[in-house]
Scaffold this motif. Structure first.
Motif, mmCIF file in Angstrom:
data_model
loop_
_atom_site.group_PDB
_atom_site.id
_atom_site.type_symbol
_atom_site.label_atom_id
_atom_site.label_comp_id
_atom_site.label_asym_id
_atom_site.label_seq_id
_atom_site.Cartn_x
_atom_site.Cartn_y
_atom_site.Cartn_z
ATOM 1 N N TYR A 10 0.831 -1.204 0.000
ATOM 2 C CA TYR A 10 0.000 0.000 0.000
ATOM 3 C C TYR A 10 0.867 1.256 0.000
ATOM 4 O O TYR A 10 0.568 2.232 -0.706
ATOM 5 N N SER A 11 1.952 1.237 0.757
ATOM 6 C CA SER A 11 2.831 2.407 0.804
ATOM 7 C C SER A 11 3.477 2.658 -0.554
ATOM 8 O O SER A 11 3.739 3.812 -0.925
ATOM 9 N N ALA A 12 3.743 1.585 -1.304
ATOM 10 C CA ALA A 12 4.352 1.746 -2.628
ATOM 11 C C ALA A 12 3.384 2.405 -3.613
ATOM 12 O O ALA A 12 3.812 3.112 -4.534
ATOM 13 N N TYR A 13 2.100 2.188 -3.453
ATOM 14 C CA TYR A 13 1.107 2.845 -4.301
ATOM 15 C C TYR A 13 0.895 4.309 -3.915
ATOM 16 O O TYR A 13 0.635 5.147 -4.770
ATOM 17 N N THR A 14 0.968 4.576 -2.628
ATOM 18 C CA THR A 14 0.520 5.873 -2.123
ATOM 19 C C THR A 14 1.643 6.794 -1.674
ATOM 20 O O THR A 14 1.410 7.986 -1.480
ATOM 21 N N GLY A 15 2.840 6.236 -1.486
ATOM 22 C CA GLY A 15 3.926 7.031 -0.925
ATOM 23 C C GLY A 15 3.769 7.307 0.553
ATOM 24 O O GLY A 15 4.465 8.177 1.096
ATOM 25 N N SER A 16 2.904 6.574 1.231
ATOM 26 C CA SER A 16 2.638 6.821 2.652
ATOM 27 C C SER A 16 3.815 6.369 3.514
ATOM 28 O O SER A 16 4.080 5.169 3.640
ATOM 29 N N ALA A 17 4.505 7.327 4.109
ATOM 30 C CA ALA A 17 5.618 6.998 5.002
ATOM 31 C C ALA A 17 5.119 6.270 6.239
ATOM 32 O O ALA A 17 5.817 5.406 6.785
ATOM 33 N N ARG A 18 3.911 6.581 6.669
ATOM 34 C CA ARG A 18 3.350 5.938 7.870
ATOM 35 C C ARG A 18 3.203 4.438 7.657
ATOM 36 O O ARG A 18 3.587 3.632 8.519
ATOM 37 N N HIS A 19 2.677 4.049 6.519
ATOM 38 C CA HIS A 19 2.483 2.627 6.247
ATOM 39 C C HIS A 19 3.815 1.918 5.996
ATOM 40 O O HIS A 19 4.003 0.779 6.439
ATOM 41 N N ARG A 20 4.736 2.581 5.319
ATOM 42 C CA ARG A 20 6.035 1.947 5.078
ATOM 43 C C ARG A 20 6.806 1.765 6.386
ATOM 44 O O ARG A 20 7.410 0.708 6.613
ATOM 45 N N THR A 21 6.777 2.772 7.235
ATOM 46 C CA THR A 21 7.465 2.650 8.523
ATOM 47 C C THR A 21 6.880 1.517 9.342
ATOM 48 O O THR A 21 7.619 0.745 9.980
ATOM 49 N N ALA A 22 5.552 1.384 9.331
ATOM 50 C CA ALA A 22 4.913 0.288 10.068
ATOM 51 C C ALA A 22 5.360 -1.056 9.516
ATOM 52 O O ALA A 22 5.620 -2.003 10.278
ATOM 53 N N ALA A 39 10.368 -9.219 3.090
ATOM 54 C CA ALA A 39 11.674 -8.573 3.198
ATOM 55 C C ALA A 39 12.378 -8.499 1.850
ATOM 56 O O ALA A 39 13.128 -7.548 1.570
ATOM 57 N N GLU A 40 12.169 -9.503 0.987
ATOM 58 C CA GLU A 40 12.722 -9.444 -0.365
ATOM 59 C C GLU A 40 12.126 -8.263 -1.138
ATOM 60 O O GLU A 40 12.831 -7.568 -1.881
ATOM 61 N N ALA A 41 10.820 -8.051 -0.976
ATOM 62 C CA ALA A 41 10.188 -6.911 -1.640
ATOM 63 C C ALA A 41 10.781 -5.601 -1.125
ATOM 64 O O ALA A 41 11.062 -4.680 -1.908
ATOM 65 N N LEU A 42 10.988 -5.530 0.179
ATOM 66 C CA LEU A 42 11.566 -4.324 0.762
ATOM 67 C C LEU A 42 12.990 -4.106 0.253
ATOM 68 O O LEU A 42 13.392 -2.978 -0.085
ATOM 69 N N ALA A 43 13.775 -5.185 0.168
ATOM 70 C CA ALA A 43 15.156 -5.072 -0.305
ATOM 71 C C ALA A 43 15.218 -4.600 -1.755
ATOM 72 O O ALA A 43 16.184 -3.938 -2.158
ATOM 73 N N ASP A 44 14.188 -4.914 -2.535
ATOM 74 C CA ASP A 44 14.160 -4.519 -3.942
ATOM 75 C C ASP A 44 13.507 -3.162 -4.154
ATOM 76 O O ASP A 44 13.498 -2.647 -5.263
ATOM 77 N N GLY A 45 12.915 -2.613 -3.136
ATOM 78 C CA GLY A 45 12.242 -1.317 -3.248
ATOM 79 C C GLY A 45 10.990 -1.197 -2.379
ATOM 80 O O GLY A 45 10.987 -0.457 -1.418
ATOM 81 N N PRO A 46 9.875 -1.870 -2.736
ATOM 82 C CA PRO A 46 9.654 -2.626 -3.972
ATOM 83 C C PRO A 46 9.528 -1.681 -5.173
ATOM 84 O O PRO A 46 9.302 -0.485 -5.017
ATOM 85 N N ARG A 47 9.681 -2.255 -6.353
ATOM 86 C CA ARG A 47 9.529 -1.434 -7.540
ATOM 87 C C ARG A 47 8.068 -1.069 -7.761
ATOM 88 O O ARG A 47 7.170 -1.873 -7.498
ATOM 89 N N GLU A 48 7.880 0.153 -8.231
ATOM 90 C CA GLU A 48 6.543 0.707 -8.464
ATOM 91 C C GLU A 48 6.384 0.924 -9.967
ATOM 92 O O GLU A 48 7.217 1.580 -10.592
ATOM 93 N N VAL A 49 5.341 0.369 -10.523
ATOM 94 C CA VAL A 49 5.131 0.444 -11.973
ATOM 95 C C VAL A 49 3.827 1.194 -12.231
ATOM 96 O O VAL A 49 2.770 0.791 -11.737
ATOM 97 N N ALA A 50 3.931 2.255 -12.976
ATOM 98 C CA ALA A 50 2.749 3.014 -13.386
ATOM 99 C C ALA A 50 2.541 2.825 -14.882
ATOM 100 O O ALA A 50 3.454 3.094 -15.683
ATOM 101 N N VAL A 51 1.384 2.338 -15.248
ATOM 102 C CA VAL A 51 1.014 2.177 -16.660
ATOM 103 C C VAL A 51 -0.105 3.159 -16.956
ATOM 104 O O VAL A 51 -1.178 3.083 -16.328
ATOM 105 N N VAL A 52 0.150 4.080 -17.873
ATOM 106 C CA VAL A 52 -0.850 5.101 -18.188
ATOM 107 C C VAL A 52 -1.198 5.021 -19.662
ATOM 108 O O VAL A 52 -0.336 4.800 -20.524
ATOM 109 N N GLY A 53 -2.476 5.160 -19.932
ATOM 110 C CA GLY A 53 -2.946 5.128 -21.309
ATOM 111 C C GLY A 53 -4.453 5.047 -21.325
ATOM 112 O O GLY A 53 -5.098 4.725 -20.310
ATOM 113 N N PRO A 54 -5.059 5.324 -22.457
ATOM 114 C CA PRO A 54 -6.523 5.264 -22.541
ATOM 115 C C PRO A 54 -7.035 3.851 -22.261
ATOM 116 O O PRO A 54 -6.469 2.856 -22.748
#
Length: 685
Positions: A553-565, A591-606
């Motif tokens: 959820y933090s990766a979608y929203t940038g929420s520091a509160r959720h990432r810190t938790a 923890a593997e996801a955390l070690a990798d970022g996790p990566r955030e992918v945004a796909v935009v288009g009609p």
């Protein structure tokens, strides 16, 4: 005698509703009655698909004489462990501490204050194999209660104190940083020491599918390229898929194998196992392109829809291990699944019967009871068309046998796991019906399990809500399912609903001082100890499931509160990674996801543009650990999006674009699906 279980939503409680035992459901009324009468409480905990629970019920709880003794000297309380995992966890911890083992049925004797003082699991009706008979146990406990009450009280006090001390152990990781690359490497090495290189899996018999560990191994391989991690995952998945633990006719996995070779299972089939393993095999296919992994994923998904989907659209909890054996007229474990050569010939004719016996390793001697065999597929068939023909015909013939009973209660957590698995499988394997099934199950959770206050209920049955509040795993796994639905569909409401559930996790289940998590809410019923355990059991622990969902959820929203938790919750994983990695697999995967970022992918288009769809599929095909995928319309510079990850993500020269980011810092966008897949480590199909 009052039938107090008649209105239960638990099939397990309903199985006992007509016993001569005067059962009470768990609740204050039962303990008040024990206090009024001055008698101890017999707590019996089990679940509907439990073989030995059925055995003890038939041998003891249906016996009129034994029931008369129970009713006179005890208040008897029956609990479905799947409805009340908190009650089960607290007293199972006491059983394991006192006896060194546990299991179901769990039999515990309590004071009217809920304090345990004597324990066991299955007791036979008469002394057998060194075990006392159940009547002997009842008489001994009753005598101790009448004649040595002070000693009983002292034992109960010591057990309470011991449980309080054991609870402190779970704080060992509080304040530690999440595991980094070194600790994750140590976990891999430790897993290698216990790996069964010949048969796959870890340890010896009985052998359980290591679903959460397999997810860690696949993520570790994706992040590091580790050959040993992928080899352990591939060997285990292949061995299980070829063995008797996998239903070679109908798809889906049994609970565990009684041997180390995955040949003979304990035949109950659980929703949670199949949801977790469906996702593992999908992710193995995503990483390697293995046809077998793809086949197992699809067959398991079809099993879920065919045999566990309820009329309301959610998924039932389990299929029983036992069913009626027409040959004996008695209920027997595995009767639905095992075959003899003669039965194969009777269903298929002599020629195809012989072919099926060779394909599925069915012999005159047999691999199971009474000369029957559990079907295995030890080699890929030389003639795929003939294999499909006999498999289809045998499945139809098996459908004529008396089927195992189904525990049709809906558990929120396990449905969350199924929603995530089905949504991803449908998207990646071009099965829109699976995505639709996931969404329909999610709708059921919203309409039946989610209360007006936003709180979750643990169970329902026939569309009727159960009486018990959701526990941490219900919130975490349901959020996981909703997050997967958002990634697959791009419908923002699923992300918002997941955020609401995770906010409740932070408010009601999290210790603000330490960052540790409890299995029950701060306003839940008070037990002798507030349950808390970061280690996996048959499912991911609520603790680490919440950490993963918070991180996503933090990766979608940038929420520091959720990432810190999430980071604080994963501190305990670092403490256990090198010592007990088999029991913290989901935490290691997070923890593997955390070690990798996790990566955030945004796909935009009609929406509806096939170029957008191609980029979206490429993003979902990536193997980057725990990567999140947001899908939406492009936004103009400075224009906020409902999903923060999509803010300031314009088209690329007028074409749909994919952005790969970490902490919202993005690489240059690409309009090429192959390039997007390459950046995310997707295998070439």
């Amino acid at each position: 005698m009052v039938n107090r279980l008649a209105d239960a939503t638990s099939p397990y409680l309903l199985q006992h509703a007509d016993n001569p035992v005067d059962w009470w459901p768990w609740g204050p009324e039962a303990f008040a009655e024990a206090e009024r009468r001055g008698v101890p409480v017999l707590l019996s905990v089990g679940y509907a698909a439990c073989h030995w629970c059925h055995v003890m019920a038939h041998e003891s709880f249906e016996d009129a004489g034994l029931a008369e003794y129970l009713n006179e000297h005890f208040v008897s309380v029956k609990v479905d462990r799947e409805e009340r995992p908190d009650v089960d966890a607290v007293y199972m911890e006491a059983v394991q501490a006192a006896t060194g083992q546990g299991g179901w049925p769990m039999t515990v004797f309590l004071t009217p204050e809920k304090a345990p003082f004597y324990f066991g699991t299955y007791f036979p009706p008469e002394p057998r194999h060194g075990m006392p008979g159940f009547r002997q146990v009842l008489e001994g406990v009753s005598a101790a209660w009448r004649e040595r009450r002070d000693e009983v009280g002292e034992v109960a006090d010591r057990i309470r104190a011991d449980l309080a001390e054991r609870a402190a152990v779970y704080g060992a990781g509080v304040g530690l940083r999440p595991p980094g690359a070194a600790e994750l490497d140590q976990a891999l090495v430790a897993l290698g020491h216990g790996f069964d290189a010949e048969c796959g899996g870890f340890g010896g018999a009985p052998k359980f599918p290591p679903s959460m560990v397999l997810e860690f191994l696949l993520r570790h391989h994706a992040r590091t390229g580790s050959g040993p991690a992928l080899e352990m995952a591939e060997r285990t998945c292949e061995a299980m898929a070829r063995g008797g633990i996998y239903d070679q006719l109908g798809g889906g996995f049994a609970r565990y194998s009684v041997d180390a070779e995955w040949i003979v299972p304990h035949f109950e089939k659980m929703l949670y196992d199949n949801a977790l393993l469906l996702r593992v095999y999908l992710h193995l296919w995503r990483a390697t392109g293995q046809p077998q992994a793809r086949r197992i994923a699809l067959e398991t998904a079809d099993f879920l829809l065919r045999e566990l989907r309820t009329p309301e659209g959610a998924f039932a909890s389990a299929l029983d291990a036992d069913s009626l054996d027409p040959a004996t007229g008695r209920s027997a474990e595995g009767a639905y699944y095992a075959w003899t050569p003669g039965q194969l010939a009777g269903a298929l004719g002599e020629a195809d019967g012989a072919l099926a016996a060779e394909l599925f390793s069915v012999t005159e001697h047999g691999s199971f009871e009474h000369g029957s065999s559990v079907l295995q597929l030890l080699h890929e068939p030389d003639d795929p068309a003939a294999y499909q023909r006999v498999r289809t015909q045998l499945l139809a013939a098996r459908a004529e046998r008396p089927a195992p009973a189904r525990d049709d209660k809906v558990v929120a957590a396990w449905n969350g796991l199924a929603i995530a698995a089905l949504a991803e499988t449908g998207a990646l394997l071009d099965r829109p019906d699976l995505v639709e099934a996931a969404a329909r199950a999610a709708d059921l959770l919203l309409s039946v399990h989610l209360t007006e206050t936003g709180r979750l209920l643990r169970t329902s049955r026939d569309g009727r809500p159960g009486p018990n509040a959701g526990v941490l795993e219900d919130y975490a796994d349901t959020a996981e399912g909703f997050l997967a639905l958002y990634a697959v569909t791009g419908e923002e409401s699923w992300l918002e609903l997941a955020g609401g559930l995770l906010d409740l996790v932070l408010k009601h289940f999290t210790d603000e001082a330490s960052g540790s998590l409890y299995d029950t809410a701060d306003d839940a019923e008070e037990l002798i100890r507030r349950p808390q355990d970061p280690t996996d059991n048959a499912t991911p622990s609520g603790w680490t499931a919440a950490a993963q969902a918070l991180l996503t959820y933090s990766a979608y929203t940038g929420s520091a509160r959720h990432r810190t938790a999430a980071e604080r919750a994963l501190g305990v994983v670092g403490a256990l990674a090198g010592q007990a990695p088999r029991f913290i697999g989901w935490g290691l995967a997070a923890a593997e996801a955390l070690a990798d970022g996790p990566r955030e992918v945004a796909v935009v288009g009609p929406a509806g543009d096939p170029r957008t769809a191609a980029l979206h599929r490429a993003a979902l095909s990536g193997t980057a650990p725990g990567a999140v995928v947001a899908l939406g319309e492009p936004t103009r510079p400075g224009e906020p999006a409902r999903v923060p990850l999509l803010t300031d993500r314009p088209l690329l020269d007028g074409a749909p674009a994919g952005y790969v980011c970490r902490h919202f810092a993005c690489e240059a966008p690409t309009a090429d699906p192959a390039e997007l897949a390459r950046r995310l480590g997707a295998h070439a199909e």
